[in-house]
Design a protein around this motif. Structure first.
Motif, PDB file in Angstrom:
ATOM      1  N   PHE A  45       0.835  -1.200   0.000  1.00  0.00           N
ATOM      2  CA  PHE A  45       0.000   0.000   0.000  1.00  0.00           C
ATOM      3  C   PHE A  45       0.876   1.259   0.000  1.00  0.00           C
ATOM      4  N   ILE A  46       1.944   1.233   0.820  1.00  0.00           N
ATOM      5  CA  ILE A  46       2.864   2.382   0.880  1.00  0.00           C
ATOM      6  C   ILE A  46       3.510   2.618  -0.484  1.00  0.00           C
TER       7      ILE A  46
ATOM      8  N   TYR B 198      -1.364   8.787   4.745  1.00  0.00           N
ATOM      9  CA  TYR B 198      -1.678   7.382   5.002  1.00  0.00           C
ATOM     10  C   TYR B 198      -1.090   6.857   6.311  1.00  0.00           C
ATOM     11  N   LEU B 199      -0.511   7.754   7.101  1.00  0.00           N
ATOM     12  CA  LEU B 199      -0.009   7.345   8.411  1.00  0.00           C
ATOM     13  C   LEU B 199      -0.802   8.047   9.511  1.00  0.00           C
ATOM     14  N   LYS B 200      -1.365   7.295  10.411  1.00  0.00           N
ATOM     15  CA  LYS B 200      -2.127   7.827  11.535  1.00  0.00           C
ATOM     16  C   LYS B 200      -1.461   7.386  12.843  1.00  0.00           C
TER      17      LYS B 200
ATOM     18  N   GLU C  60      12.946   9.812   4.668  1.00  0.00           N
ATOM     19  CA  GLU C  60      11.896  10.762   5.019  1.00  0.00           C
ATOM     20  C   GLU C  60      11.984  11.168   6.480  1.00  0.00           C
ATOM     21  N   ARG C  61      12.549  10.304   7.313  1.00  0.00           N
ATOM     22  CA  ARG C  61      12.646  10.597   8.745  1.00  0.00           C
ATOM     23  C   ARG C  61      13.790  11.545   9.065  1.00  0.00           C
ATOM     24  N   ASP C  62      14.549  11.986   8.038  1.00  0.00           N
ATOM     25  CA  ASP C  62      15.598  12.981   8.275  1.00  0.00           C
ATOM     26  C   ASP C  62      14.997  14.266   8.824  1.00  0.00           C
ATOM     27  N   SER C  63      13.779  14.573   8.393  1.00  0.00           N
ATOM     28  CA  SER C  63      13.052  15.711   8.949  1.00  0.00           C
ATOM     29  C   SER C  63      11.904  15.160   9.790  1.00  0.00           C
ATOM     30  N   THR C  64      11.424  15.962  10.748  1.00  0.00           N
ATOM     31  CA  THR C  64      10.368  15.478  11.641  1.00  0.00           C
ATOM     32  C   THR C  64       9.063  15.297  10.877  1.00  0.00           C
ATOM     33  N   PRO C  65       8.515  14.074  10.804  1.00  0.00           N
ATOM     34  CA  PRO C  65       7.253  13.849  10.098  1.00  0.00           C
ATOM     35  C   PRO C  65       6.113  14.638  10.735  1.00  0.00           C
TER      36      PRO C  65
END
Length: 331
Positions: free
Chosen positions: A8-9, A22-24, A314-319
């Protein structure tokens, strides 16, 4: 469930859907409505229409076949020497024709998941080739002539299961930035790879490595090094001297010695030590079935690792879905 979430991702990323949709609370929401909403977005539709026009023009220079009905390349192909890209997937084709030397404009040669047993020496005539992917075939060796492809930037030989070395002539590939030789039988990192001065990504996971060369730091442009599923017992200190290395993945079960500096956050290096899960041994009379099973597992693991690494980037910056919490403790 995990496989469903990763698929899905991947689908969301193909459609340009941001992670926050799509992330909760850190969990993947596999609601199909998310995909539908983006399908109906007018801006996205306009962008897609423009993309379709570009694809139509590009397809004039592309050769593409797939499916087990193909056992050899069609005869008409030799007349289309103007082609710039070949995409051949999941066929029963075993040989690449010698007339490939005529395709002087060829830039991309994607031949993944076929039955190719060797590369012809004529491949060295493709001086404009930038991408060569012959992953998950039946190769046992690579011709020295490949070193003549001076503009090659990406080389993927993964999943062939039997390659043990690379010819020294590949040292001439000074523009290569990505090398993937995972799921083969290398006992050491080939000397020619250590001489690829622009190499940024090296995946030599799932081989028979027992140690790393002490001069591995000559790869001073390397950013990602994937070493998991080998037989390493220690990591050389030279890894600390690699200024651009930002991601190092190993399997930690056999490691007894790791330079302290690798684990220090001040280096900016993401060091990941995976624990290998025991794989059940399947008793099977047909050796080919075992190899095929290994290939399928390796394909899934590679897709998983690729998605995992993308997520790390993507986690290099705060989600946007993360809440920062500050805790203080008084004694």
């Amino acid at each position: 469930r995990i496989k469903q979430e990763w698929n899905f991702i991947l689908e969301c990323r193909k459609k340009g859907i941001p992670q926050s949709k799509y992330l909760k609370n850190g969990f993947v929401d596999t609601d199909e409505k998310i995909l539908d909403t983006y399908e109906k977005n007018p801006k996205l539709q306009k962008r897609r229409a423009l993309s379709d026009e570009i694809k139509k023009e590009r397809n004039k220079f592309i050769f593409q076949i797939s499916g087990e009905q193909w056992t050899e390349f069609p005869d008409s192909l030799k007349e289309q020497v103007y082609l710039k890209e070949w995409y051949v997937y999941n066929t029963l084709i075993q040989t690449i024709p010698a007339y490939i030397a005529l395709f002087q404009d060829l830039r991309v040669l994607e031949l993944s998941k076929n039955h190719i047993s060797h590369l012809p020496v004529e491949i060295g005539c493709l001086r404009n080739l930038t991408v060569l992917n012959v992953s998950f075939n039946n190769l046992k060796s690579v011709p020295p002539e490949l070193g003549d492809c001076e503009n090659l930037e990406k080389l993927d030989l993964s999943g062939n299961m039997e390659i043990t070395e690379l010819p020294f002539e590949l040292s001439n590939l000074k523009k290569v930035t990505v090398v993937d030789v995972s799921a083969n039988k290398f006992h050491s990192i080939p000397i020619c790879v250590l001489r690829m001065s622009n190499l940024q990504w090296l995946d030599i996971s799932n081989n028979n490595l027992k140690d790393l060369p002490e001069d591995i730091d000559r790869l001073d442009q390397l950013q990602t090094l994937l070493l998991q599923k080998n037989k390493l017992t220690y990591l050389p200190r030279a890894l600390v001297n690699m200024p651009k290395l930002s991601l190092l993945v190993v399997s930690g079960d056999d490691l007894v010695e790791i330079p302290t500096a690798i684990c220090e956050s001040t280096t900016g290096l993401k060091f990941i030590s995976l624990k290998d899960s025991p794989v059940e041994t399947i008793v099977c009379e047909d050796t080919e079935e075992i190899i095929e099973s290994e290939r399928e597992r390796e394909q899934f693991e590679k897709e998983f690792m690729k998605a995992y690494i993308e997520d790390l980037k993507e986690r290099d910056s705060t989600p946007s879905y993360t809440t920062k919490v500050l805790l203080s403790l008084q004694i």
